[in-house]
Write a protein that holds these residues in place. Sequence first.
Motif, PDB file in Angstrom:
ATOM      1  N   ASP A 241      44.552 107.135  17.346  1.00  0.00           N
ATOM      2  CA  ASP A 241      44.429 105.721  17.698  1.00  0.00           C
ATOM      3  C   ASP A 241      43.347 105.474  18.751  1.00  0.00           C
ATOM      4  N   ALA A 242      42.461 106.435  18.928  1.00  0.00           N
ATOM      5  CA  ALA A 242      41.467 106.337  20.006  1.00  0.00           C
ATOM      6  C   ALA A 242      40.626 105.076  19.893  1.00  0.00           C
ATOM      7  N   GLU A 243      40.258 104.689  18.688  1.00  0.00           N
ATOM      8  CA  GLU A 243      39.403 103.513  18.535  1.00  0.00           C
ATOM      9  C   GLU A 243      40.150 102.209  18.824  1.00  0.00           C
ATOM     10  N   LYS A 244      41.475 102.263  18.801  1.00  0.00           N
ATOM     11  CA  LYS A 244      42.271 101.095  19.192  1.00  0.00           C
ATOM     12  C   LYS A 244      42.494 101.081  20.705  1.00  0.00           C
ATOM     13  N   GLU A 245      42.645 102.252  21.288  1.00  0.00           N
ATOM     14  CA  GLU A 245      42.982 102.353  22.708  1.00  0.00           C
ATOM     15  C   GLU A 245      41.763 102.328  23.619  1.00  0.00           C
ATOM     16  N   ILE A 246      40.595 102.675  23.066  1.00  0.00           N
ATOM     17  CA  ILE A 246      39.358 102.701  23.842  1.00  0.00           C
ATOM     18  C   ILE A 246      38.396 101.696  23.241  1.00  0.00           C
ATOM     19  N   GLU A 247      38.014 100.733  24.039  1.00  0.00           N
ATOM     20  CA  GLU A 247      37.124  99.678  23.582  1.00  0.00           C
ATOM     21  C   GLU A 247      35.691 100.014  23.984  1.00  0.00           C
ATOM     22  N   GLU A 248      34.830 100.177  22.988  1.00  0.00           N
ATOM     23  CA  GLU A 248      33.417 100.397  23.247  1.00  0.00           C
ATOM     24  C   GLU A 248      32.672  99.057  23.255  1.00  0.00           C
ATOM     25  N   TYR A 249      31.667  98.949  24.109  1.00  0.00           N
ATOM     26  CA  TYR A 249      30.892  97.717  24.160  1.00  0.00           C
ATOM     27  C   TYR A 249      29.475  98.039  24.621  1.00  0.00           C
ATOM     28  N   VAL A 250      28.582  97.077  24.429  1.00  0.00           N
ATOM     29  CA  VAL A 250      27.185  97.280  24.790  1.00  0.00           C
ATOM     30  C   VAL A 250      26.798  96.321  25.906  1.00  0.00           C
ATOM     31  N   ILE A 251      25.785  96.711  26.673  1.00  0.00           N
ATOM     32  CA  ILE A 251      25.219  95.869  27.711  1.00  0.00           C
ATOM     33  C   ILE A 251      23.703  95.890  27.572  1.00  0.00           C
ATOM     34  N   GLY A 252      23.064  94.877  28.118  1.00  0.00           N
ATOM     35  CA  GLY A 252      21.630  94.718  27.884  1.00  0.00           C
ATOM     36  C   GLY A 252      20.749  95.751  28.532  1.00  0.00           C
ATOM     37  N   HIS A 253      21.199  96.354  29.652  1.00  0.00           N
ATOM     38  CA  HIS A 253      20.288  97.231  30.387  1.00  0.00           C
ATOM     39  C   HIS A 253      20.428  98.707  30.026  1.00  0.00           C
ATOM     40  N   SER A 254      21.201  99.031  29.005  1.00  0.00           N
ATOM     41  CA  SER A 254      21.417 100.444  28.685  1.00  0.00           C
ATOM     42  C   SER A 254      21.462 100.664  27.185  1.00  0.00           C
ATOM     43  N   ALA A 255      20.909 101.787  26.749  1.00  0.00           N
ATOM     44  CA  ALA A 255      20.957 102.147  25.333  1.00  0.00           C
ATOM     45  C   ALA A 255      22.291 102.769  24.963  1.00  0.00           C
ATOM     46  N   ALA A 256      23.096 103.111  25.952  1.00  0.00           N
ATOM     47  CA  ALA A 256      24.381 103.769  25.695  1.00  0.00           C
ATOM     48  C   ALA A 256      25.476 102.750  25.450  1.00  0.00           C
ATOM     49  N   PHE A 257      26.473 103.158  24.692  1.00  0.00           N
ATOM     50  CA  PHE A 257      27.714 102.408  24.602  1.00  0.00           C
ATOM     51  C   PHE A 257      28.524 102.678  25.875  1.00  0.00           C
ATOM     52  N   LEU A 258      29.223 101.660  26.350  1.00  0.00           N
ATOM     53  CA  LEU A 258      30.144 101.825  27.467  1.00  0.00           C
ATOM     54  C   LEU A 258      31.569 101.733  26.942  1.00  0.00           C
ATOM     55  N   ALA A 259      32.542 102.084  27.788  1.00  0.00           N
ATOM     56  CA  ALA A 259      33.923 102.106  27.322  1.00  0.00           C
ATOM     57  C   ALA A 259      34.877 101.632  28.409  1.00  0.00           C
ATOM     58  N   ARG A 260      36.021 101.100  27.976  1.00  0.00           N
ATOM     59  CA  ARG A 260      37.111 100.731  28.877  1.00  0.00           C
ATOM     60  C   ARG A 260      38.417 100.867  28.124  1.00  0.00           C
ATOM     61  N   ALA A 261      39.500 100.997  28.870  1.00  0.00           N
ATOM     62  CA  ALA A 261      40.823 101.095  28.275  1.00  0.00           C
ATOM     63  C   ALA A 261      41.187  99.744  27.674  1.00  0.00           C
ATOM     64  N   ALA A 262      41.550  99.716  26.395  1.00  0.00           N
ATOM     65  CA  ALA A 262      41.814  98.443  25.716  1.00  0.00           C
ATOM     66  C   ALA A 262      43.021  97.721  26.300  1.00  0.00           C
ATOM     67  N   ARG A 263      44.042  98.467  26.721  1.00  0.00           N
ATOM     68  CA  ARG A 263      45.264  97.819  27.217  1.00  0.00           C
ATOM     69  C   ARG A 263      45.068  97.183  28.585  1.00  0.00           C
ATOM     70  N   THR A 264      44.289  97.826  29.444  1.00  0.00           N
ATOM     71  CA  THR A 264      44.155  97.355  30.820  1.00  0.00           C
ATOM     72  C   THR A 264      42.819  96.695  31.105  1.00  0.00           C
ATOM     73  N   GLY A 265      41.825  96.950  30.254  1.00  0.00           N
ATOM     74  CA  GLY A 265      40.490  96.429  30.488  1.00  0.00           C
ATOM     75  C   GLY A 265      39.726  97.173  31.567  1.00  0.00           C
ATOM     76  N   LYS A 266      40.290  98.285  32.053  1.00  0.00           N
ATOM     77  CA  LYS A 266      39.674  99.018  33.154  1.00  0.00           C
ATOM     78  C   LYS A 266      38.715 100.103  32.656  1.00  0.00           C
ATOM     79  N   PRO A 267      37.625 100.331  33.400  1.00  0.00           N
ATOM     80  CA  PRO A 267      36.814 101.519  33.124  1.00  0.00           C
ATOM     81  C   PRO A 267      37.568 102.758  33.580  1.00  0.00           C
ATOM     82  N   TYR A 268      37.067 103.912  33.205  1.00  0.00           N
ATOM     83  CA  TYR A 268      37.770 105.144  33.555  1.00  0.00           C
ATOM     84  C   TYR A 268      36.811 106.311  33.579  1.00  0.00           C
ATOM     85  N   MET A 269      37.307 107.411  34.127  1.00  0.00           N
ATOM     86  CA  MET A 269      36.550 108.654  34.208  1.00  0.00           C
ATOM     87  C   MET A 269      37.261 109.706  33.369  1.00  0.00           C
ATOM     88  N   THR A 270      36.496 110.412  32.540  1.00  0.00           N
ATOM     89  CA  THR A 270      37.041 111.571  31.845  1.00  0.00           C
ATOM     90  C   THR A 270      36.191 112.769  32.248  1.00  0.00           C
TER      91      THR A 270
END
Length: 429
Positions: A241-270
């Motif tokens: 269920d990783a794609e449901k639990e981890i929300e990927e999104y894009v921002i204008g200043h970076s070529a990378a995808f960013l991520a946050r926890a879908a339930r809490t909306g918080k960024p995180y460190m792995t």
Amino acid sequence: MAVMKIDVDHVARIEGHGDIHLTVEDGVVTGCQMEVVESARLFEAMVVGRPFDEVPYIASRICGICSASHAVTDILAIERIFGVEVSDRTNALRELLLYGSFLQNHATHLFVFATPDFLGHKSVFPLASENRALYDGALALKALGNELCTKVGGRSIHPICAVVGGFTHEVGAEEYLKLADKMEAAMDFAEEAVDLIASFEVMDLQTEGDFLAMVAPEGYPVCGSDTARFVRAGYDFSAQDAEKEIEEYVIGHSAAFLARAARTGKPYMTSALSRINASWGQLGRRARYASARAGLRPPNLNPFMNNVAQAVELLDALDRCATICRRLAADEYEGGSAPVSFEVREGSGVGFTEAPRGALFHRITLDGKGRVRSANILTPTAQNIANMESDMAEVAQAFADAGRSSAAIKLEVEKLVRAYDPCLSCSVH
């Protein structure tokens, strides 16, 4: 209005290319960007239409350090689709292969990338004359990781022996015993490295983000578990269920995808620090004692302590690898390592491992002929960037509040970025 702009073009001593842009206006941080400038690498598109048995070899090219992690993660995804059950011996060999990449990565990051920050050097090379024993010990650990990956995977990078269902080749008992001897001989240096890294002074930073790591009822897992945990939020989820639990999104200043926890909306460190926070009690005794002596016990919310966590994992990995090698030599694992038979079928599955830098997810969808319909790769660095940016702003603000110079802010933010051990090349899709 007093405006301070801090720009770092191509941050040094990290994997890949990225820029830092900070703006401080009247003592307040108003802009903080980690700009990933790598171009799209298109690995997910590259495998579409390919037969399943080619995919792990292609995926391993994503990273020269984590190549074993990408290969094994793809294999696990494919085996889930096919319903393949492998032997205990195969699982042990996969763990050994992944730990080989831990030795490669952590030795490189700690001694080549991070340590110069704290010893007043711009690179690792002055260590060769200033502290030859440290320099040689670091290179020996990296070489040992290379040897382990070669013996188990067939090559030091981009393994060729790990396949769906097992391994195509395995070394003999004598080679395993030699590897075990070398692992045990390296443990004293690794323990000293924990003390050294822990002696470096770091600022007292408490990240606002969460921590994500693989967990298992017993052990300190790097593969073999399908359960991931957000440590601070206190909930588990299936890697499927990783794609449901981890929300990927894009921002204008970076070529990378960013991520946050879908339930809490918080960024995180792995990261290694995330694994320590999730499974500290499952470390081997020697590593756990070294960790406690270094002041690293959960909950630890300081991302700078990821350096210490990696040093602890070096010691723990050597201990675990020596044990696995001796058990392989004594034929104590059930089953053989030769690939088991299976039937190709369509479906979708997620592979999940702990790469050196953190949690790694691969989703693969296959058609009835075993060809790839779609793929998605969620790397540790892509997951970390949003939290890294937040922590960068906290560091800059703390130094601005203390009236520190732009040079001091620049150095401390660079230290933080290196503590995250990013692989910016891997962060773009």
